[in-house]
Design a protein around this motif. Structure first.
Motif, mmCIF file in Angstrom:
data_model
loop_
_atom_site.group_PDB
_atom_site.id
_atom_site.type_symbol
_atom_site.label_atom_id
_atom_site.label_comp_id
_atom_site.label_asym_id
_atom_site.label_seq_id
_atom_site.Cartn_x
_atom_site.Cartn_y
_atom_site.Cartn_z
ATOM 1 N N ASN A 134 -5.463 66.901 -0.822
ATOM 2 C CA ASN A 134 -4.409 66.218 -0.075
ATOM 3 C C ASN A 134 -4.951 65.310 1.024
ATOM 4 N N VAL A 135 -6.266 65.163 1.094
ATOM 5 C CA VAL A 135 -6.899 64.312 2.110
ATOM 6 C C VAL A 135 -7.787 63.303 1.399
ATOM 7 N N SER A 136 -7.568 62.027 1.669
ATOM 8 C CA SER A 136 -8.402 60.966 1.098
ATOM 9 C C SER A 136 -9.161 60.264 2.217
ATOM 10 N N LEU A 137 -10.236 59.579 1.845
ATOM 11 C CA LEU A 137 -11.025 58.795 2.790
ATOM 12 C C LEU A 137 -10.941 57.334 2.407
ATOM 13 N N VAL A 138 -10.753 56.472 3.420
ATOM 14 C CA VAL A 138 -10.874 55.039 3.182
ATOM 15 C C VAL A 138 -12.356 54.708 3.078
ATOM 16 N N ARG A 139 -12.716 53.968 2.049
ATOM 17 C CA ARG A 139 -14.113 53.664 1.790
ATOM 18 C C ARG A 139 -14.776 53.011 3.012
ATOM 19 N N GLY A 140 -15.948 53.530 3.401
ATOM 20 C CA GLY A 140 -16.679 52.984 4.527
ATOM 21 C C GLY A 140 -18.080 53.547 4.598
ATOM 22 N N LYS A 141 -18.911 52.951 5.429
ATOM 23 C CA LYS A 141 -20.297 53.404 5.557
ATOM 24 C C LYS A 141 -20.399 54.826 6.092
ATOM 25 N N TRP A 142 -19.370 55.284 6.757
ATOM 26 C CA TRP A 142 -19.378 56.612 7.360
ATOM 27 C C TRP A 142 -19.069 57.724 6.358
ATOM 28 N N ASN A 143 -18.605 57.381 5.153
ATOM 29 C CA ASN A 143 -18.147 58.396 4.193
ATOM 30 C C ASN A 143 -19.201 59.443 3.873
ATOM 31 N N ALA A 144 -20.432 59.004 3.581
ATOM 32 C CA ALA A 144 -21.468 59.942 3.145
ATOM 33 C C ALA A 144 -21.790 60.962 4.227
ATOM 34 N N SER A 145 -21.940 60.493 5.464
ATOM 35 C CA SER A 145 -22.235 61.400 6.570
ATOM 36 C C SER A 145 -21.077 62.365 6.809
ATOM 37 N N PHE A 146 -19.876 61.854 6.725
ATOM 38 C CA PHE A 146 -18.682 62.674 6.934
ATOM 39 C C PHE A 146 -18.600 63.789 5.890
ATOM 40 N N LEU A 147 -18.747 63.433 4.631
ATOM 41 C CA LEU A 147 -18.661 64.435 3.566
ATOM 42 C C LEU A 147 -19.811 65.434 3.630
ATOM 43 N N ALA A 148 -21.000 64.958 3.994
ATOM 44 C CA ALA A 148 -22.145 65.859 4.105
ATOM 45 C C ALA A 148 -21.918 66.901 5.199
ATOM 46 N N GLU A 149 -21.313 66.480 6.305
ATOM 47 C CA GLU A 149 -21.056 67.446 7.382
ATOM 48 C C GLU A 149 -19.993 68.459 6.971
ATOM 49 N N LEU A 150 -18.938 67.993 6.311
ATOM 50 C CA LEU A 150 -17.928 68.930 5.816
ATOM 51 C C LEU A 150 -18.554 69.926 4.841
ATOM 52 N N ASP A 151 -19.405 69.438 3.961
ATOM 53 C CA ASP A 151 -20.033 70.296 2.962
ATOM 54 C C ASP A 151 -20.919 71.355 3.598
ATOM 55 N N ALA A 152 -21.593 70.993 4.707
ATOM 56 C CA ALA A 152 -22.518 71.922 5.358
ATOM 57 C C ALA A 152 -21.822 72.890 6.310
ATOM 58 N N PHE A 153 -20.555 72.641 6.613
ATOM 59 C CA PHE A 153 -19.847 73.437 7.618
ATOM 60 C C PHE A 153 -19.604 74.855 7.115
ATOM 61 N N THR A 154 -19.916 75.839 7.969
ATOM 62 C CA THR A 154 -19.706 77.243 7.618
ATOM 63 C C THR A 154 -18.716 77.943 8.538
ATOM 64 N N GLY A 155 -18.304 77.264 9.598
ATOM 65 C CA GLY A 155 -17.410 77.893 10.557
ATOM 66 C C GLY A 155 -18.129 78.603 11.683
ATOM 67 N N GLU A 156 -19.444 78.640 11.611
ATOM 68 C CA GLU A 156 -20.241 79.283 12.667
ATOM 69 C C GLU A 156 -20.707 78.235 13.668
ATOM 70 N N ASN A 157 -21.041 78.686 14.877
ATOM 71 C CA ASN A 157 -21.625 77.786 15.864
ATOM 72 C C ASN A 157 -23.025 77.392 15.431
#
Length: 196
Positions: A134-157
């Motif tokens: 239900n969430v889309s991204l507008v194509r941009g140079k920031w997409n790869a970094s954004f998705l990589a951070e979401l992928d690496a997120f575990t919920g821990e500090n």
């Protein structure tokens, strides 16, 4: 574990902001130094059916002066229809920050809200929408970094999670209906109105 919190394979990349986006918010996660955590501003919109689009991410490791100039410039580019949300930290530093931002962003719609939940709880509602596509991204140079951070997120500090924090804050502001308002401490209001 990484890759389990956000299912980034369910995030479509689109070429432009879709029609029908009714409300916007840009939330900032503030860094304080040029060699520490980045300052990040994520702009999210939602349509009448609750579909979300991440339209823009601004991010940099800036000095406080550079950070403030970038925030001011982005506010100008976003325009008056995009409320701005900042995290409110406890203590005197937050009061001083409100005063400075109140002067810097005079005329814009912004709010400081306290951070009262842990990272995983703050991110859970946004992750749920990502995970069902239900969430889309507008194509941009920031997409790869954004998705990589979401992928690496575990919920821990620990680790870089500024984009997750800013996205979660913007999304939560939009869907929970927190009332948007300009937040000026009394001293700023008096200064701007010319009162003694």
């Amino acid at each position: 574990s990484a890759g389990m919190f956000f299912k980034i394979g369910n995030v479509p990349i689109i070429d432009a902001v879709p029609a029908g986006i009714a409300r916007w918010c840009r939330a900032w996660d503030l860094g304080a130094t040029e060699d520490g955590d980045p300052t990040t501003g994520v702009k999210i919109g939602v349509d009448a059916l609750g579909r979300c689009v991440v339209a823009d991410v601004r991010r940099g490791q800036w000095t406080p002066d550079e950070r403030n100039k970038n925030i001011q410039q982005v506010a100008s580019l976003d325009g008056l229809r995009v409320p701005i949300r900042f995290p409110q930290d406890p203590g005197q530093a937050s009061v001083d920050q409100k005063v400075n931002f109140g002067r810097m962003l005079a005329g814009y719609n912004f709010i400081f809200l306290p951070v009262i939940r842990d990272k995983a709880t703050r991110a859970a509602a946004f992750a749920a929408q990502v995970n069902v596509g239900n969430v889309s991204l507008v194509r941009g140079k920031w997409n790869a970094s954004f998705l990589a951070e979401l992928d690496a997120f575990t919920g821990e500090n620990g680790g870089r999670d500024d984009q997750v924090d800013a996205s979660s804050d913007a999304f939560n502001w939009l869907v929970r209906g927190e009332k948007s308002k300009v937040v000026w401490p009394d001293s700023v209001t008096r200064d701007m109105m010319g009162a003694g």
